[in-house]
Design an enzyme around this catalytic site. Structure first.
Site, PDB file in Angstrom:
ATOM      1  N   GLY A  72     -58.569 -17.952  95.306  1.00 30.86           N
ATOM      2  CA  GLY A  72     -59.470 -17.057  94.598  1.00 30.86           C
ATOM      3  C   GLY A  72     -60.275 -16.171  95.542  1.00 30.86           C
ATOM      4  N   THR A  73     -60.718 -16.755  96.629  1.00 31.49           N
ATOM      5  CA  THR A  73     -61.542 -16.007  97.585  1.00 31.49           C
ATOM      6  C   THR A  73     -60.773 -14.804  98.125  1.00 31.49           C
ATOM      7  OG1 THR A  73     -62.693 -18.032  98.203  1.00 31.49           O
ATOM      8  CG2 THR A  73     -62.812 -16.196  99.766  1.00 31.49           C
ATOM      9  N   ASN A 153     -69.115 -20.071  87.450  1.00 32.70           N
ATOM     10  CA  ASN A 153     -68.714 -21.383  87.963  1.00 32.70           C
ATOM     11  C   ASN A 153     -69.843 -22.406  87.959  1.00 32.70           C
ATOM     12  OD1 ASN A 153     -69.330 -19.280  89.994  1.00 32.70           O
ATOM     13  ND2 ASN A 153     -69.390 -21.002  91.411  1.00 32.70           N
ATOM     14  N   GLN A 181     -62.535 -19.446  87.126  1.00 34.32           N
ATOM     15  CA  GLN A 181     -62.937 -20.546  86.241  1.00 34.32           C
ATOM     16  C   GLN A 181     -62.301 -20.441  84.858  1.00 34.32           C
ATOM     17  OE1 GLN A 181     -64.714 -23.340  86.845  1.00 34.32           O
ATOM     18  NE2 GLN A 181     -65.022 -22.790  88.988  1.00 34.32           N
ATOM     19  N   SER A 201     -57.037 -18.955  90.801  1.00 30.53           N
ATOM     20  CA  SER A 201     -56.805 -19.922  91.866  1.00 30.53           C
ATOM     21  C   SER A 201     -56.240 -21.210  91.284  1.00 30.53           C
ATOM     22  CB  SER A 201     -58.134 -20.209  92.569  1.00 30.53           C
ATOM     23  OG  SER A 201     -57.944 -21.207  93.547  1.00 30.53           O
ATOM     24  N   ALA A 202     -55.138 -21.685  91.871  1.00 32.70           N
ATOM     25  CA  ALA A 202     -54.413 -22.816  91.276  1.00 32.70           C
ATOM     26  C   ALA A 202     -55.206 -24.118  91.244  1.00 32.70           C
ATOM     27  CB  ALA A 202     -53.095 -23.033  92.026  1.00 32.70           C
ATOM     28  N   HIS A 203     -56.044 -24.339  92.271  1.00 31.72           N
ATOM     29  CA  HIS A 203     -56.677 -25.667  92.330  1.00 31.72           C
ATOM     30  C   HIS A 203     -57.785 -25.849  91.306  1.00 31.72           C
ATOM     31  CE1 HIS A 203     -60.537 -25.057  94.656  1.00 31.72           C
ATOM     32  NE2 HIS A 203     -59.940 -23.939  94.994  1.00 31.72           N
ATOM     33  N   THR A 239     -44.758 -15.186 105.121  1.00 38.37           N
ATOM     34  CA  THR A 239     -43.813 -15.966 104.317  1.00 38.37           C
ATOM     35  C   THR A 239     -44.539 -16.668 103.176  1.00 38.37           C
ATOM     36  OG1 THR A 239     -42.472 -16.280 106.280  1.00 38.37           O
ATOM     37  CG2 THR A 239     -42.050 -17.780 104.444  1.00 38.37           C
ATOM     38  N   CYS A 327     -69.936 -24.468  97.224  1.00 37.31           N
ATOM     39  CA  CYS A 327     -70.063 -23.611  98.405  1.00 37.31           C
ATOM     40  C   CYS A 327     -71.498 -23.513  98.872  1.00 37.31           C
ATOM     41  CB  CYS A 327     -69.551 -22.226  98.102  1.00 37.31           C
ATOM     42  SG  CYS A 327     -68.024 -22.252  97.192  1.00 37.31           S
TER      43      CYS A 327
HETATM   44  C1  PLP Z   1     -63.570 -21.652  93.191  1.00 32.26           C
HETATM   45  C2  PLP Z   1     -63.939 -20.248  92.907  1.00 32.26           C
HETATM   46  C3  PLP Z   1     -63.573 -19.206  93.776  1.00 32.26           C
HETATM   47  C4  PLP Z   1     -62.870 -19.473  95.073  1.00 32.26           C
HETATM   48  O1  PLP Z   1     -61.534 -19.848  94.884  1.00 32.26           O
HETATM   49  P1  PLP Z   1     -60.745 -20.531  96.121  1.00 32.26           P
HETATM   50  O2  PLP Z   1     -59.350 -20.622  95.617  1.00 32.26           O
HETATM   51  O3  PLP Z   1     -61.384 -21.844  96.338  1.00 32.26           O
HETATM   52  O4  PLP Z   1     -60.878 -19.606  97.268  1.00 32.26           O
HETATM   53  C5  PLP Z   1     -63.904 -17.921  93.430  1.00 32.26           C
HETATM   54  N1  PLP Z   1     -64.563 -17.655  92.291  1.00 32.26           N
HETATM   55  C6  PLP Z   1     -64.933 -18.610  91.429  1.00 32.26           C
HETATM   56  C7  PLP Z   1     -65.636 -18.250  90.167  1.00 32.26           C
HETATM   57  C8  PLP Z   1     -64.638 -19.933  91.705  1.00 32.26           C
HETATM   58  O5  PLP Z   1     -65.011 -20.901  90.855  1.00 32.26           O
END
Ligand code: PLP
Length: 394
Positions: A72-73, A153, A181, A201-203, A239, A327
């Site tokens: 996401g970042t 978030n 989110q 972001s997948a996680h 890659t 963070c």
């Molecule tokens: C977790 C989060 C991010 C960052 O995503 P990463 O994949 O951990 O870099 C960015 N924006 C929001 C709103 C998030 O909750």
């Protein structure tokens, strides 16, 4: 309880079965480079194309509008810096955002300000929601980008994304949303909602860490972010992380399947926690609108105590929670999100964020509600701030 109760799903989620089942075979045998012309490479290229297609379709996009990133970042950094650069080329150096964005957005905007951009941060009010008429009023002839997060978030509030999208479209301004989110948790349709760029972001939806995507609508000029090979249409060299990409596609598909039902169950637990705390613990404050919020988000301030000490006590009970965003933990500054909704610093310090998902159970909720009042009153008994508050009340 000897089992860990995980209520910090906004920080990250467990790697789900769907993601693992998709990733393991790729790690074991599909190790080809998707850019290679031989059969192993082509097999990998097919997996990549298939994952891209499935991720695109889950948000109503086309496969060639999806660019894989490290998360996401990176997607936020890419969208904002490159759209800003394109704006600057046309003499447009004004950006509109909000005061409670993730730091991936806010810090990127800070850097742009240092290079001559002007940033207007919209108020998110007490309820944690942007007002569309205030966005309209903030638009200038030189506005080159609007970036407003889909859902926050920390306090979970959901923004009027479709309305914002409509306003931006009407004014011809590219609209980016940090939907990290929201993806996999809320239904998203980039067409209906007029979203031009979107980060995910997948996680955050039971996929692996270190992989995400930027959606960028066809016709929006997105300049190269990482120079290198021809991957991601030459805009982001390197890659591809194929196992993670396949895990992400499987996790997102899984999250979108039965989303409504899952949201109903999770929001039921959320509401039981909020109501249970409000009814049984005095001097608490629920942060963010109660209706327009993510199904799993609880964010509450307990007056007279420090969120950090509350976390440590919950951890001793096996409950993993957070005081705000992962963070910002470790810093002594109160959450910028809670300050943005107008909380005084001393109240913002006493915040607790519990973020649930489908893996949580009603028994876990019962346990939390059983131990929390005792922990809070124990901490208050030792708190000089609380003592002062009580003395003033008399
Ligand atoms: C977790 C989060 C991010 C960052 O995503 P990463 O994949 O951990 O870099 C960015 N924006 C929001 C709103 C998030 O909750």
């Amino acid at each position: 309880m000897d089992k860990i109760i995980y209520m910090d799903n906004a920080a990250t989620t467990s790697t789900g079965r769907a993601a693992l089942d998709a990733m393991i075979p790729v790690l074991e045998k599909d190790y080809g480079n998707p850019s290679s012309l031989h059969q192993l490479g082509q097999q990998a290229a097919d997996l990549l194309a298939d994952a891209r297609k499935r991720i695109a379709s889950s948000i109503g996009a086309q496969p060639d509008e999806i660019y894989f990133t490290s998360g996401g970042t990176e997607a936020d950094n890419w969208a904002i810096t490159q759209i800003a650069r394109a704006g600057a080329e046309k003499g447009k150096k004004h950006i509109i955002s909000t005061a409670f964005e993730h730091h991936a957005v806010l810090h990127t905007l800070k850097r742009l300000e240092k290079s001559g951009f002007t940033v207007t941060l919209l108020d998110v009010h007490k309820d944690g929601i942007v007002r569309v008429d205030e966005l309209k009023a903030a638009i200038r002839p030189d506005t080159c980008l609007v970036t407003v997060m889909y859902a926050n978030n920390e306090i979970g509030t959901i923004q009027p994304i479709a309305e914002i999208g409509a306003v931006c479209r009407e004014h011809g301004i590219p609209f980016h949303t940090d939907a990290v989110q929201a993806a996999g948790h809320l239904p998203i349709d980039v067409q209906k909602e007029n979203i031009d760029l979107l980060s995910m972001s997948a996680h955050k939806f039971h996929g692996p860490k270190g992989i995400g995507a930027l959606y960028c609508r066809r016709g929006i000029r997105l300049t190269n972010f990482i120079e290198g090979g021809a991957q991601e249409r030459g805009k982001r060299g390197g890659t591809e992380n194929l196992p993670a990409i396949c895990g992400m596609a499987a996790a997102l598909e899984d999250a979108c399947k039965g989303m409504d039902e899952r949201a109903k169950r999770v929001s039921g637990m959320r509401d039981r926690i909020i109501d249970g705390i409000v009814q049984n613990i005095p001097h608490v404050l629920v942060n963010g609108d109660r209706e327009k919020r993510l199904p799993g988000n609880v964010n509450i301030c307990f007056e007279g105590i420090e969120g950090e000490s509350l976390l440590l006590r919950l951890d001793l009970e096996g409950i993993c929670a957070s005081s705000g965003s992962a963070c910002t933990s470790g810093s002594l500054d109160p959450s910028h999100v809670l300050l943005a909704i107008g909380l005084p610093k001393e109240v913002a310090h006493g915040s607790l964020r519990l973020t649930l998902d489908e893996e949580n159970t009603e028994q876990e909720v019962d346990y939390l509600l059983k131990v929390l009042p005792g922990i809070v009153s124990g901490l208050r008994d030792m708190s000089p701030v609380w003592e002062e508050m009580m003395a003033a009340e008399k």
